[in-house]
Design a protein around this motif. Structure first.
Motif, PDB file in Angstrom:
ATOM      1  N   HIS A 121       0.815  -1.228   0.000  1.00 39.52           N
ATOM      2  CA  HIS A 121       0.000   0.000   0.000  1.00 39.52           C
ATOM      3  C   HIS A 121       0.846   1.274   0.000  1.00 39.52           C
ATOM      4  O   HIS A 121       0.691   2.157   0.851  1.00 39.52           O
ATOM      5  N   LEU A 122       1.727   1.344  -0.987  1.00 36.95           N
ATOM      6  CA  LEU A 122       2.468   2.568  -1.257  1.00 36.95           C
ATOM      7  C   LEU A 122       2.218   2.968  -2.707  1.00 36.95           C
ATOM      8  O   LEU A 122       1.938   2.117  -3.559  1.00 36.95           O
ATOM      9  N   PHE A 123       2.288   4.269  -2.991  1.00 39.65           N
ATOM     10  CA  PHE A 123       2.269   4.719  -4.377  1.00 39.65           C
ATOM     11  C   PHE A 123       3.682   4.560  -4.928  1.00 39.65           C
ATOM     12  O   PHE A 123       4.648   4.973  -4.294  1.00 39.65           O
ATOM     13  N   LEU A 124       3.819   3.975  -6.101  1.00 42.20           N
ATOM     14  CA  LEU A 124       5.132   3.786  -6.703  1.00 42.20           C
ATOM     15  C   LEU A 124       5.402   4.935  -7.667  1.00 42.20           C
ATOM     16  O   LEU A 124       4.727   5.085  -8.675  1.00 42.20           O
ATOM     17  N   GLY A 125       6.407   5.732  -7.351  1.00 36.63           N
ATOM     18  CA  GLY A 125       6.667   6.946  -8.112  1.00 36.63           C
ATOM     19  C   GLY A 125       5.854   8.102  -7.562  1.00 36.63           C
ATOM     20  O   GLY A 125       4.836   7.906  -6.900  1.00 36.63           O
ATOM     21  N   PHE A 126       6.293   9.313  -7.834  1.00 36.58           N
ATOM     22  CA  PHE A 126       5.583  10.497  -7.335  1.00 36.58           C
ATOM     23  C   PHE A 126       4.107  10.405  -7.717  1.00 36.58           C
ATOM     24  O   PHE A 126       3.773  10.278  -8.896  1.00 36.58           O
ATOM     25  N   PRO A 127       3.205  10.460  -6.731  1.00 37.03           N
ATOM     26  CA  PRO A 127       1.780  10.165  -6.996  1.00 37.03           C
ATOM     27  C   PRO A 127       0.965  11.322  -7.571  1.00 37.03           C
ATOM     28  O   PRO A 127      -0.196  11.498  -7.222  1.00 37.03           O
ATOM     29  N   SER A 128       1.573  12.128  -8.435  1.00 40.84           N
ATOM     30  CA  SER A 128       0.844  13.169  -9.177  1.00 40.84           C
ATOM     31  C   SER A 128       0.071  14.116  -8.262  1.00 40.84           C
ATOM     32  O   SER A 128      -1.091  14.457  -8.547  1.00 40.84           O
ATOM     33  N   TYR A 129       0.703  14.553  -7.201  1.00 40.16           N
ATOM     34  CA  TYR A 129       0.068  15.510  -6.292  1.00 40.16           C
ATOM     35  C   TYR A 129       0.276  16.939  -6.809  1.00 40.16           C
ATOM     36  O   TYR A 129       0.776  17.810  -6.095  1.00 40.16           O
ATOM     37  N   TRP A 130      -0.136  17.184  -8.037  1.00 44.35           N
ATOM     38  CA  TRP A 130       0.033  18.524  -8.601  1.00 44.35           C
ATOM     39  C   TRP A 130      -0.899  19.528  -7.934  1.00 44.35           C
ATOM     40  O   TRP A 130      -0.643  20.738  -7.968  1.00 44.35           O
ATOM     41  N   ASN A 131      -1.975  19.040  -7.326  1.00 46.15           N
ATOM     42  CA  ASN A 131      -2.843  19.946  -6.560  1.00 46.15           C
ATOM     43  C   ASN A 131      -2.107  20.510  -5.354  1.00 46.15           C
ATOM     44  O   ASN A 131      -2.298  21.673  -4.983  1.00 46.15           O
ATOM     45  N   VAL A 132      -1.252  19.698  -4.736  1.00 42.78           N
ATOM     46  CA  VAL A 132      -0.461  20.176  -3.600  1.00 42.78           C
ATOM     47  C   VAL A 132       0.583  21.179  -4.079  1.00 42.78           C
ATOM     48  O   VAL A 132       0.835  22.202  -3.433  1.00 42.78           O
ATOM     49  N   VAL A 133       1.200  20.899  -5.232  1.00 46.08           N
ATOM     50  CA  VAL A 133       2.164  21.839  -5.808  1.00 46.08           C
ATOM     51  C   VAL A 133       1.476  23.180  -6.089  1.00 46.08           C
ATOM     52  O   VAL A 133       2.014  24.253  -5.775  1.00 46.08           O
ATOM     53  N   ALA A 134       0.290  23.125  -6.681  1.00 44.64           N
ATOM     54  CA  ALA A 134      -0.440  24.362  -6.982  1.00 44.64           C
ATOM     55  C   ALA A 134      -0.802  25.107  -5.707  1.00 44.64           C
ATOM     56  O   ALA A 134      -0.720  26.348  -5.652  1.00 44.64           O
ATOM     57  N   PHE A 135      -1.186  24.373  -4.664  1.00 43.40           N
ATOM     58  CA  PHE A 135      -1.548  25.003  -3.393  1.00 43.40           C
ATOM     59  C   PHE A 135      -0.382  25.810  -2.833  1.00 43.40           C
ATOM     60  O   PHE A 135      -0.530  26.998  -2.505  1.00 43.40           O
ATOM     61  N   TYR A 136       0.794  25.200  -2.736  1.00 48.01           N
ATOM     62  CA  TYR A 136       1.936  25.917  -2.163  1.00 48.01           C
ATOM     63  C   TYR A 136       2.449  27.007  -3.097  1.00 48.01           C
ATOM     64  O   TYR A 136       2.983  28.021  -2.637  1.00 48.01           O
ATOM     65  N   GLY A 143       7.612  32.009  -7.670  1.00 46.44           N
ATOM     66  CA  GLY A 143       7.800  32.564  -9.001  1.00 46.44           C
ATOM     67  C   GLY A 143       7.966  31.487 -10.047  1.00 46.44           C
ATOM     68  O   GLY A 143       8.124  30.300  -9.740  1.00 46.44           O
ATOM     69  N   PRO A 144       7.957  31.874 -11.331  1.00 44.20           N
ATOM     70  CA  PRO A 144       8.048  30.898 -12.421  1.00 44.20           C
ATOM     71  C   PRO A 144       9.294  30.013 -12.363  1.00 44.20           C
ATOM     72  O   PRO A 144       9.219  28.830 -12.704  1.00 44.20           O
ATOM     73  N   THR A 145      10.424  30.563 -11.943  1.00 42.10           N
ATOM     74  CA  THR A 145      11.650  29.756 -11.906  1.00 42.10           C
ATOM     75  C   THR A 145      11.520  28.625 -10.892  1.00 42.10           C
ATOM     76  O   THR A 145      11.831  27.456 -11.186  1.00 42.10           O
ATOM     77  N   ALA A 146      11.068  28.954  -9.681  1.00 41.26           N
ATOM     78  CA  ALA A 146      10.907  27.931  -8.648  1.00 41.26           C
ATOM     79  C   ALA A 146       9.872  26.891  -9.066  1.00 41.26           C
ATOM     80  O   ALA A 146      10.080  25.682  -8.869  1.00 41.26           O
ATOM     81  N   VAL A 147       8.783  27.348  -9.649  1.00 38.66           N
ATOM     82  CA  VAL A 147       7.731  26.420 -10.066  1.00 38.66           C
ATOM     83  C   VAL A 147       8.239  25.509 -11.180  1.00 38.66           C
ATOM     84  O   VAL A 147       7.940  24.304 -11.204  1.00 38.66           O
ATOM     85  N   THR A 148       9.024  26.049 -12.087  1.00 39.60           N
ATOM     86  CA  THR A 148       9.591  25.244 -13.166  1.00 39.60           C
ATOM     87  C   THR A 148      10.439  24.111 -12.610  1.00 39.60           C
ATOM     88  O   THR A 148      10.315  22.953 -13.029  1.00 39.60           O
ATOM     89  N   VAL A 149      11.309  24.436 -11.661  1.00 35.61           N
ATOM     90  CA  VAL A 149      12.178  23.418 -11.060  1.00 35.61           C
ATOM     91  C   VAL A 149      11.347  22.343 -10.369  1.00 35.61           C
ATOM     92  O   VAL A 149      11.583  21.139 -10.530  1.00 35.61           O
ATOM     93  N   ILE A 150      10.344  22.762  -9.592  1.00 38.42           N
ATOM     94  CA  ILE A 150       9.507  21.805  -8.855  1.00 38.42           C
ATOM     95  C   ILE A 150       8.767  20.890  -9.817  1.00 38.42           C
ATOM     96  O   ILE A 150       8.715  19.665  -9.627  1.00 38.42           O
ATOM     97  N   LEU A 151       8.192  21.459 -10.864  1.00 37.00           N
ATOM     98  CA  LEU A 151       7.420  20.646 -11.806  1.00 37.00           C
ATOM     99  C   LEU A 151       8.302  19.641 -12.536  1.00 37.00           C
ATOM    100  O   LEU A 151       7.919  18.476 -12.717  1.00 37.00           O
ATOM    101  N   LEU A 152       9.486  20.061 -12.951  1.00 35.69           N
ATOM    102  CA  LEU A 152      10.366  19.151 -13.674  1.00 35.69           C
ATOM    103  C   LEU A 152      10.907  18.048 -12.770  1.00 35.69           C
ATOM    104  O   LEU A 152      10.983  16.879 -13.170  1.00 35.69           O
ATOM    105  N   VAL A 153      11.286  18.407 -11.542  1.00 40.64           N
ATOM    106  CA  VAL A 153      11.796  17.407 -10.603  1.00 40.64           C
ATOM    107  C   VAL A 153      10.710  16.389 -10.260  1.00 40.64           C
ATOM    108  O   VAL A 153      10.939  15.166 -10.295  1.00 40.64           O
ATOM    109  N   CYS A 154       9.516  16.868  -9.937  1.00 40.45           N
ATOM    110  CA  CYS A 154       8.429  15.951  -9.572  1.00 40.45           C
ATOM    111  C   CYS A 154       7.995  15.100 -10.757  1.00 40.45           C
ATOM    112  O   CYS A 154       7.633  13.931 -10.584  1.00 40.45           O
ATOM    113  N   SER A 155       8.048  15.661 -11.958  1.00 36.09           N
ATOM    114  CA  SER A 155       7.716  14.869 -13.154  1.00 36.09           C
ATOM    115  C   SER A 155       8.718  13.739 -13.329  1.00 36.09           C
ATOM    116  O   SER A 155       8.343  12.608 -13.673  1.00 36.09           O
ATOM    117  N   ALA A 156       9.998  14.021 -13.100  1.00 36.96           N
ATOM    118  CA  ALA A 156      11.012  12.977 -13.200  1.00 36.96           C
ATOM    119  C   ALA A 156      10.808  11.914 -12.130  1.00 36.96           C
ATOM    120  O   ALA A 156      10.994  10.713 -12.374  1.00 36.96           O
TER     121      ALA A 156
END
Length: 246
Positions: A121-136, A143-156
């Protein structure tokens, strides 16, 4: 009727995703995040209700798991990325559009992999919590630079075989995880009430839960790999017994 009511409860998340999109186009990020909180609550409770009324037994012809995945993709991936794109939190122009597509494409893989949830009962790989990313992003004013880094890292990380905590199902420390998840939801609401000037102490409490979530996920992953390695290790070969008096 109870089983169908639970399915309708889950399906309501699709309508909430539409409302999030409309709020994003209206430029009301806070309203979109309130709706995101409602989607989180529904997603966190519909599985419990489904198990309680035994929906698989009562409505075997209807795939509730597929419905849940469709709704989760809309509320956890598509709507949050549109919120970030329309709110100006991504780079301008085509670069922002391409960046918004990266998590969506990664999540299509995450939602379609047959081993997305492990036996423990674990999620394998980042479990697509983009709603949490959007919240923070909105609450912290990233700013766009920080968000870009977060999105690319979490996507990987979607493709990296790390197990992530499933608070309502992971057995290890489940009472503590559920309690802390509830606290996090409360801080989510408090921070939205405080917008546009969130209290630093509440932000710290909210972020502390993320530290707990990631730390426990990494520990559970490491423990699982040690156990798997122990099961695969062959027994050491025994030396042949000496022959005669040699």
């Amino acid at each position: 009727m109870g089983a169908w009511a639970v399915h309708a409860y889950t399906a309501s998340g699709a309508a909430i995703a539409l409302l999030i999109v409309l709020a994003a186009f209206d430029g009301d990020a806070v309203r979109a995040l309130w709706l995101g909180l409602l989607a989180l609550i529904i997603d966190g409770t519909d599985g419990m209700l489904a198990r309680r009324v035994r929906v698989k037994e009562r409505v075997p012809q209807f795939d509730g798991a597929r419905l849940d995945d469709i709704v989760d993709y809309l509320t956890y991936a598509f709507a949050p990325m549109l919120l970030l794109w329309s709110g100006g939190y991504l780079p301008d122009g085509s670069a922002g559009t391409v960046l918004a597509a990266v998590p969506l494409l990664a999540s299509t893989y995450q939602f379609c992999r047959v081993d997305a949830k492990t036996d423990d009962h674990l999620f394998l790989g980042f479990p697509s919590y983009w709603n949490v990313v959007a919240f923070y992003t909105v609450v912290l004013g990233l700013g766009p630079t920080a968000v870009t880094v977060i999105l690319l890292v979490c996507s990987a990380l979607v493709f990296v075989p790390i197990g992530y905590l499933y608070p309502s199902r992971t057995v290890t420390l489940r009472p503590l995880s559920l309690a802390l998840s509830t606290v996090w939801l409360v801080t989510y609401a408090v921070l939205l009430v405080q917008m546009p000037d969130p209290n630093d102490a509440v932000v710290a409490v909210s972020l502390a839960y993320l530290v707990y979530y990631v730390a426990l996920s990494l520990w559970l992953t490491a423990r699982g790999r040690r156990r798997a390695g122990a099961r695969r290790s062959p027994e050491p070969e025994r030396e042949p017994a000496p022959v005669g008096g040699a």
